[in-house]
Design a protein around this motif. Structure first.
Motif, PDB file in Angstrom:
ATOM      1  N   GLU A   1       0.835  -1.204   0.000  1.00  0.00           N
ATOM      2  CA  GLU A   1       0.000   0.000   0.000  1.00  0.00           C
ATOM      3  C   GLU A   1       0.866   1.248   0.000  1.00  0.00           C
ATOM      4  O   GLU A   1       0.610   2.207  -0.732  1.00  0.00           O
ATOM      5  N   PHE A   2       1.914   1.240   0.815  1.00  0.00           N
ATOM      6  CA  PHE A   2       2.822   2.384   0.874  1.00  0.00           C
ATOM      7  C   PHE A   2       3.498   2.612  -0.471  1.00  0.00           C
ATOM      8  O   PHE A   2       3.574   3.744  -0.958  1.00  0.00           O
ATOM      9  N   LEU A   3       4.000   1.536  -1.083  1.00  0.00           N
ATOM     10  CA  LEU A   3       4.707   1.677  -2.347  1.00  0.00           C
ATOM     11  C   LEU A   3       3.780   2.174  -3.454  1.00  0.00           C
ATOM     12  O   LEU A   3       4.167   3.008  -4.278  1.00  0.00           O
ATOM     13  N   LYS A   4       2.563   1.660  -3.500  1.00  0.00           N
ATOM     14  CA  LYS A   4       1.619   2.107  -4.529  1.00  0.00           C
ATOM     15  C   LYS A   4       1.243   3.575  -4.344  1.00  0.00           C
ATOM     16  O   LYS A   4       1.036   4.304  -5.322  1.00  0.00           O
ATOM     17  N   ARG A   5       1.171   4.002  -3.078  1.00  0.00           N
ATOM     18  CA  ARG A   5       0.754   5.374  -2.799  1.00  0.00           C
ATOM     19  C   ARG A   5       1.898   6.372  -2.931  1.00  0.00           C
ATOM     20  O   ARG A   5       1.724   7.472  -3.456  1.00  0.00           O
TER      21      ARG A   5
ATOM     22  N   ARG B   1       5.509   5.422  -3.798  1.00  0.00           N
ATOM     23  CA  ARG B   1       6.626   5.078  -4.678  1.00  0.00           C
ATOM     24  C   ARG B   1       6.126   4.326  -5.917  1.00  0.00           C
ATOM     25  O   ARG B   1       6.691   3.310  -6.301  1.00  0.00           O
ATOM     26  N   PRO B   2       5.064   4.772  -6.565  1.00  0.00           N
ATOM     27  CA  PRO B   2       4.511   3.996  -7.687  1.00  0.00           C
ATOM     28  C   PRO B   2       5.500   3.812  -8.832  1.00  0.00           C
ATOM     29  O   PRO B   2       5.450   2.802  -9.546  1.00  0.00           O
ATOM     30  N   GLU B   3       6.400   4.788  -9.004  1.00  0.00           N
ATOM     31  CA  GLU B   3       7.371   4.687 -10.104  1.00  0.00           C
ATOM     32  C   GLU B   3       8.395   3.587  -9.860  1.00  0.00           C
ATOM     33  O   GLU B   3       9.085   3.153 -10.794  1.00  0.00           O
ATOM     34  N   GLU B   4       8.487   3.104  -8.604  1.00  0.00           N
ATOM     35  CA  GLU B   4       9.462   2.063  -8.273  1.00  0.00           C
ATOM     36  C   GLU B   4       8.939   0.663  -8.549  1.00  0.00           C
ATOM     37  O   GLU B   4       9.714  -0.280  -8.660  1.00  0.00           O
ATOM     38  N   LEU B   5       7.613   0.499  -8.640  1.00  0.00           N
ATOM     39  CA  LEU B   5       7.021  -0.825  -8.782  1.00  0.00           C
ATOM     40  C   LEU B   5       7.026  -1.276 -10.239  1.00  0.00           C
ATOM     41  O   LEU B   5       6.529  -0.567 -11.125  1.00  0.00           O
ATOM     42  N   VAL B   6       7.568  -2.465 -10.462  1.00  0.00           N
ATOM     43  CA  VAL B   6       7.588  -3.065 -11.796  1.00  0.00           C
ATOM     44  C   VAL B   6       6.988  -4.469 -11.678  1.00  0.00           C
ATOM     45  O   VAL B   6       7.502  -5.305 -10.937  1.00  0.00           O
TER      46      VAL B   6
ATOM     47  N   ASP C   1      18.965 -10.809   2.011  1.00  0.00           N
ATOM     48  CA  ASP C   1      18.346 -11.855   2.826  1.00  0.00           C
ATOM     49  C   ASP C   1      17.551 -11.258   3.987  1.00  0.00           C
ATOM     50  O   ASP C   1      17.682 -11.674   5.137  1.00  0.00           O
ATOM     51  N   ILE C   2      16.704 -10.257   3.678  1.00  0.00           N
ATOM     52  CA  ILE C   2      15.819  -9.666   4.675  1.00  0.00           C
ATOM     53  C   ILE C   2      14.421  -9.621   4.102  1.00  0.00           C
ATOM     54  O   ILE C   2      14.224  -9.680   2.886  1.00  0.00           O
ATOM     55  N   GLY C   3      13.431  -9.522   4.991  1.00  0.00           N
ATOM     56  CA  GLY C   3      12.056  -9.492   4.530  1.00  0.00           C
ATOM     57  C   GLY C   3      11.157  -8.806   5.535  1.00  0.00           C
ATOM     58  O   GLY C   3      11.576  -8.415   6.621  1.00  0.00           O
ATOM     59  N   GLY C   4       9.886  -8.681   5.176  1.00  0.00           N
ATOM     60  CA  GLY C   4       8.922  -8.044   6.052  1.00  0.00           C
ATOM     61  C   GLY C   4       7.573  -7.986   5.380  1.00  0.00           C
ATOM     62  O   GLY C   4       7.330  -8.632   4.357  1.00  0.00           O
ATOM     63  N   LYS C   5       6.683  -7.166   5.952  1.00  0.00           N
ATOM     64  CA  LYS C   5       5.329  -7.071   5.437  1.00  0.00           C
ATOM     65  C   LYS C   5       4.770  -5.658   5.511  1.00  0.00           C
ATOM     66  O   LYS C   5       4.099  -5.203   4.592  1.00  0.00           O
ATOM     67  N   SER C   6       5.048  -4.952   6.598  1.00  0.00           N
ATOM     68  CA  SER C   6       4.448  -3.632   6.808  1.00  0.00           C
ATOM     69  C   SER C   6       5.261  -2.528   6.142  1.00  0.00           C
ATOM     70  O   SER C   6       6.427  -2.700   5.791  1.00  0.00           O
ATOM     71  N   ALA C   7       4.615  -1.371   6.007  1.00  0.00           N
ATOM     72  CA  ALA C   7       5.324  -0.198   5.490  1.00  0.00           C
ATOM     73  C   ALA C   7       6.451   0.203   6.433  1.00  0.00           C
ATOM     74  O   ALA C   7       7.503   0.678   5.986  1.00  0.00           O
TER      75      ALA C   7
END
Length: 322
Positions: free
Chosen positions: A18-22, A24-29, A59-65
């Motif tokens: 949600e954060f990326l779409k709102r 950083r939309p130009e970053e999503l491919v 080698d890191i991960g997550g879920k939230s903004a």
């Protein structure tokens, strides 16, 4: 700065997707069914439906903004919470990734490679293979953490890439790429003389382990891809993007005409091996060579061989004593 539990709960509510779409939309491919990668980091993958993300090279991960801002963009935790709560304009604004790649600098080197040698030998790699790589300036021990540093060189012999791996096991163990690394120049063990053959691996330790299993032969290039990417949905007929490291390697080594695909023997490795072989089979002689045993990699195979050799030696000693 102190935050109430309710404030932290609210800050964690926004998902990374949600954060990326709102913001950083130009970053999503889009890179597959229901999945995106980042334009600046193609080893970063995020699910559109679950928001679960994984940055393979680190080698890191997550879920939230909040996870994303702190772990990927490096925003200080308190600033990230404020940013998400919109209490005030953030004191820290992330530098747009399009501003440019951070400069690549190798970690400082220790005076000797004692811990690296012990660690890799514990993984089944022979001392001869370890020292072959050290002598060519593509393996050393770093300071201050005494990690393994697997160096990738460009065609002019200039370091452009480094994979770091801790020499300890347990909760403090890590593996990642040095900031500013260029994946096109991933770790590669050169042969003694120019060769027309190249073996391709997922990670640098696998290249050393397989070389050990082959008696330390330096008769071909041994290239690490620095990890592989497998989409969540592997049933699609959409062709996989060829690995950047392999594409650049083949452009810089036009003499190579035979590829040996040595991925891990797990679902991801088998899928990658199949797609890499399919992509290059028209131009190169391609063979697929996976380590024996489901779910295993070449480091597992080398370690098992070392253990079996030690067991035979102990048995022989006991027989002589009897």
């Amino acid at each position: 700065m102190y935050f109430e539990k309710e404030e932290l709960r609210r800050a964690k509510q926004m998902s990374a997707i949600e954060f990326l779409k709102r913001h950083r939309p130009e970053e999503l491919v889009r890179c597959g069914t229901g999945e995106y990668e980042l334009r600046s980091h193609d080893s970063f993958k995020i699910s559109e439906s679950t928001s679960l993300w994984h940055w393979k090279s680190r080698d890191i991960g997550g879920k939230s903004a909040l996870d994303y801002l702190v772990r990927v963009e490096g925003v200080p935790f308190t600033d990230a919470v404020q940013y998400l709560l919109e209490q005030e304009p953030p004191g820290y604004m992330p530098t747009p990734k399009s501003a440019g790649r951070k400069p690549f600098v190798l970690p400082p080197a220790a005076r000797e490679e004692y811990r690296v040698e012990l660690y890799l030998q514990s993984r089944g790699v022979s001392l001869d293979v370890i020292r072959y790589c050290i002598s060519r300036g593509i393996l050393y021990e770093s300071l201050p953490y005494h990690s393994c540093v697997f160096v990738g060189l460009d065609p002019n012999g200039v370091p452009r890439y480094a994979a770091l791996r801790s020499t300890c096991d347990g909760p403090n163990a890590f593996k990642r790429e040095q900031v500013g690394s260029d994946k096109r120049y991933s770790f590669c063990i050169p042969p003694l003389v120019r060769s027309r053959r190249a073996a391709v691996y997922e990670a640098a330790p696998d290249a050393l382990a397989h070389m050990t299993l082959e008696g330390g032969r330096a008769d071909k290039y041994r290239l690490s891809l620095g990890g592989i990417y497998v989409p969540q949905d592997t049933s699609t007929d959409r062709p996989a993007k060829p690995p950047a490291a392999l594409e650049a390697f083949l452009q810089n080594h036009p003499e190579v005409d035979a590829l040996e695909i040595c991925m891990d023997n797990d679902r991801a490795g088998r899928w990658a091996a199949q797609n890499i072989a399919k992509h290059y089979s028209k131009e190169y002689t391609v063979t697929v060579n996976l380590p024996p045993g489901d779910g295993r990699d070449w480091a597992d195979a080398a370690k098992q061989q070392k253990q079996e050799r030690a067991a035979r030696s102990r048995a022989a000693c006991l027989n002589r004593e009897l």
